[in-house]
Design a protein around this motif. Sequence first.
Motif, PDB file in Angstrom:
ATOM      1  N   ASP A 231     -68.500  40.285 -10.316  1.00 36.49           N
ATOM      2  CA  ASP A 231     -67.101  40.531  -9.975  1.00 36.49           C
ATOM      3  C   ASP A 231     -66.239  40.591 -11.232  1.00 36.49           C
ATOM      4  O   ASP A 231     -65.285  41.372 -11.315  1.00 36.49           O
ATOM      5  N   ARG A 243     -66.671  47.539  -4.108  1.00 32.93           N
ATOM      6  CA  ARG A 243     -67.700  47.323  -3.092  1.00 32.93           C
ATOM      7  C   ARG A 243     -69.079  47.414  -3.734  1.00 32.93           C
ATOM      8  O   ARG A 243     -69.414  48.406  -4.401  1.00 32.93           O
ATOM      9  N   THR A 244     -69.889  46.385  -3.554  1.00 27.25           N
ATOM     10  CA  THR A 244     -71.225  46.341  -4.144  1.00 27.25           C
ATOM     11  C   THR A 244     -72.233  45.882  -3.103  1.00 27.25           C
ATOM     12  O   THR A 244     -71.867  45.384  -2.033  1.00 27.25           O
ATOM     13  N   ARG A 245     -73.494  46.059  -3.442  1.00 30.35           N
ATOM     14  CA  ARG A 245     -74.565  45.507  -2.618  1.00 30.35           C
ATOM     15  C   ARG A 245     -75.623  44.932  -3.551  1.00 30.35           C
ATOM     16  O   ARG A 245     -75.862  45.458  -4.637  1.00 30.35           O
ATOM     17  N   MET A 262     -73.219  49.751  -6.845  1.00 29.09           N
ATOM     18  CA  MET A 262     -71.810  49.868  -6.474  1.00 29.09           C
ATOM     19  C   MET A 262     -71.567  51.207  -5.795  1.00 29.09           C
ATOM     20  O   MET A 262     -72.311  52.173  -6.019  1.00 29.09           O
ATOM     21  N   LEU A 263     -70.561  51.239  -4.935  1.00 27.75           N
ATOM     22  CA  LEU A 263     -70.216  52.477  -4.261  1.00 27.75           C
ATOM     23  C   LEU A 263     -69.808  53.516  -5.294  1.00 27.75           C
ATOM     24  O   LEU A 263     -69.014  53.242  -6.195  1.00 27.75           O
ATOM     25  N   ARG A 265     -67.946  56.064  -7.243  1.00 30.14           N
ATOM     26  CA  ARG A 265     -66.515  56.373  -7.282  1.00 30.14           C
ATOM     27  C   ARG A 265     -66.257  57.844  -7.592  1.00 30.14           C
ATOM     28  O   ARG A 265     -65.110  58.297  -7.549  1.00 30.14           O
ATOM     29  N   SER A 268     -66.987  58.756  -3.717  1.00 24.19           N
ATOM     30  CA  SER A 268     -66.535  57.751  -2.740  1.00 24.19           C
ATOM     31  C   SER A 268     -67.586  57.459  -1.669  1.00 24.19           C
ATOM     32  O   SER A 268     -67.263  57.174  -0.523  1.00 24.19           O
ATOM     33  N   TRP A 280     -74.537  55.529  -3.571  1.00 23.84           N
ATOM     34  CA  TRP A 280     -74.569  54.283  -4.334  1.00 23.84           C
ATOM     35  C   TRP A 280     -75.120  54.546  -5.723  1.00 23.84           C
ATOM     36  O   TRP A 280     -75.977  55.421  -5.914  1.00 23.84           O
TER      37      TRP A 280
END
Length: 341
Positions: A231, A243-245, A262-263, A265, A268, A280
């Motif tokens: 973060d 937003r992450t996984r 991460m999503l 960018r 999107s 991703w």
Amino acid sequence: MDPLDPVSTLRRITALTEAALADLAQASTPAAVADVRRSVLGKSSPLAAVRRELGRCDPAARKQLGLALSEAHQRITAALEEKRAAETALDRPLDPTIPGLPPPTAGLHPVTQLRYDLDDAFRALNFAIVEGPEISSAEMEFDRLNFPADHPARESMDTYWLADGRCLRPHLTGASVRYLSTHEPPIRIAYPGRVYRNESTDARHERAFFQYEVLVVDETVPLATARFLVDTILGTVFGEPVRTRMRAGYFPFVEPGFEIDMLCRVCSGSGCRTCGRTGWLEVMPGGSPHPNVLRAAGLDPARWSGCYLNVGLDRLAMMRYGIDDVRLMHSADLRFLSQFA
């Protein structure tokens, strides 16, 4: 119209030539030299007017005057070249001791700016910023990081090996053992630098790229520390929650290990060539240092634990600025770089 007098015309050519050379000798700036050139060699110059009048001479005199004009032109041109070679574009003598100033359009490369931002964030968290050699060894890059002897990363298809048996570092993780071997825990370090992989290039892969590694070693380091560090990194880069996984991942030097995505960018999350049409983008692996790695650094894994992250700076910069091809980052194309000035 009266015929042209050869004798007086020859004297006129000589006088114009000497006047031109005198004016040129007095010219002290590039602009003044350019003005003299236009006045003595331009289409409206007196010498050009004499050339246009040669038609009024008889053929024998015309040849003599033509040679005189050619000689005058050569003398003036030679003087101009000599003046140009000696002139300087500076309006004052050069003083090499004066500190230089960047040009008004200069700016940091996007990867460099990103690194500085992360350095500031981790210094604020009391991390040390360290550096290490780009030429390393199999011991530091593989043996002490728990890579088995037959691991494919050791092959030349993945790692650049030098003739003397050393290698260009394929990752920054070798810095972990190198630093731990010479410093007592607790340790909090951030380690930015360039790494090298023998890869086929495409929109997401380059042979040389930048990573940013973070390592914490202490007596009690919960795995939740990784979420805080993730973060911190992504919040610093994008200035907002991202937003992450997190998914399980295997790396010889961590146990347990994980991957952070991460999503994308750029698209999107809808899928593009930057994210491989998945929505991703893999940005960092991490985990707890493997007990064998701690032992290789001379630490007791029963006492010490840690948290490790390694982020690809190039990919984060792509996400930050909406760049869709990693190859642009190291292209030295001024059209690309000037956008970040």
